[in-house]
Write an enzyme that holds these catalytic residues in place. Structure first.
Site, PDB file in Angstrom:
ATOM      1  N   CYS A 256       0.828  -1.215   0.000  1.00 45.79           N
ATOM      2  CA  CYS A 256       0.000   0.000   0.000  1.00 45.79           C
ATOM      3  C   CYS A 256       0.864   1.266   0.000  1.00 45.79           C
ATOM      4  CB  CYS A 256      -1.003  -0.031   1.143  1.00 45.79           C
ATOM      5  SG  CYS A 256      -2.383   1.117   0.883  1.00 45.79           S
TER       6      CYS A 256
ATOM      7  N   HIS B 199      -3.742  -5.198   0.709  1.00 46.73           N
ATOM      8  CA  HIS B 199      -3.277  -5.532   2.056  1.00 46.73           C
ATOM      9  C   HIS B 199      -3.315  -7.041   2.301  1.00 46.73           C
ATOM     10  CE1 HIS B 199      -2.865  -1.534   3.959  1.00 46.73           C
ATOM     11  NE2 HIS B 199      -3.730  -1.177   3.031  1.00 46.73           N
TER      12      HIS B 199
ATOM     13  N   GLU C 198      -1.472  -8.710   4.344  1.00 49.00           N
ATOM     14  CA  GLU C 198      -1.194  -9.051   5.751  1.00 49.00           C
ATOM     15  C   GLU C 198      -2.471  -9.334   6.535  1.00 49.00           C
ATOM     16  OE1 GLU C 198      -2.331  -4.784   6.013  1.00 49.00           O
ATOM     17  OE2 GLU C 198      -1.172  -5.994   4.586  1.00 49.00           O
TER      18      GLU C 198
END
Length: 259
Positions: A116, A223, A225
């Site tokens: 990001c 994203h 994660e």
């Protein structure tokens, strides 16, 4: 502590700098730390965001990889020859540290993963430019985050991306199209010459790229994660990053032992 834990290489995680009340803080979200520990199987260490760091060489000497995470702020437009909009949240301290670390990692062939905000830093670090507002530049509204939504809703899958045939992500996933979350206002305008496109959104916006010449140097706009436990591509991405960090650590150990 097990032998496996002892052998985990150190990976630097770049912090954001911001104020909570009168307190000046450096921090990183736990979701990145969790993904690095549980999926990449590395030991994360936090790197502060401050212009008091005059050189990043000491950090580069001490780690075997770098993660450049997302953040609430945007890269300062002056970094790529643009104009910062009034009211845009910026973090010049992070810009200073992150851009220097990224360029230094590239020179050393050190693996890094940029997510990001980190994805946007990656383009700027190697000479690209950004749209300060992708919606104003004509791209789809489904890239944008709605701060009025709760967190799980904000991180839902929002649009598809098409993976470049023969690219690193295509090889990791075995797929041509996957679905991702999307929470960003900046985006790639002009791609840095040294970066190769790995994925695009249906509206043409670049969503991922790699820096050739490194064993692992990838930037993604979404994203992963957040979704390592539920999404195969996210898990594969962090696993591949961890494997590259271990290879780099082993190579450096050989060089050190020879010295």
């Amino acid at each position: 502590m097990s032998a496996g834990e002892i052998c985990r290489p150190l990976v630097g995680l770049v912090c954001d700098r911001f104020f909570v009340g009168e307190h000046d803080l450096h921090s990183a979200k736990h979701s990145y730390i969790r993904a690095l520990i549980s999926c990449s199987r590395v030991s994360p260490v936090l790197i502060p965001a401050t212009q008091e760091i005059e050189t990043t060489e000491g950090y580069l000497d001490g780690v075997s990889g770098l993660l450049f995470p997302g953040g609430a702020s945007n890269v300062e437009a002056r970094r790529y020859g643009g104009l910062t909009e009034i009211g845009m949240l910026v973090d010049p301290e992070r810009d200073h540290v992150a851009l220097e670390l990224m360029r230094g990692a590239a020179v050393r062939g050190m693996p890094f993963l940029a997510i990001c905000r980190g994805f946007q830093e990656m383009n700027v670090a190697f000479g690209g430019t950004l749209h300060t507002d992708i919606h104003a530049a004509g791209h789809a509204a489904d890239h944008l985050e709605d701060p009025n939504e709760d967190l799980p809703t904000r991180y839902r899958y929002k649009h598809d991306i098409d993976l470049t045939a023969g690219g690193r992500l295509s090889a990791l996933t075995g797929e041509q199209r996957v679905r991702v979350n999307s929470l960003h206002r900046q985006g790639v305008a002009e791609l840095a010459p040294s970066l190769a496109v790995e994925a695009r959104a249906p509206d043409g916006l670049i969503e991922a790229y790699r820096l050739d010449g490194n064993d692992f140097a990838l930037g993604v706009q979404w994203h992963p994660e957040v979704t390592v436990e539920s999404d195969g591509m996210s898990r594969s991405l962090f696993e591949a990053f961890g494997a590259s960090c271990r290879r780099y650590a082993a190579q450096q150990a050989v060089v050190h032992n020879k010295g």
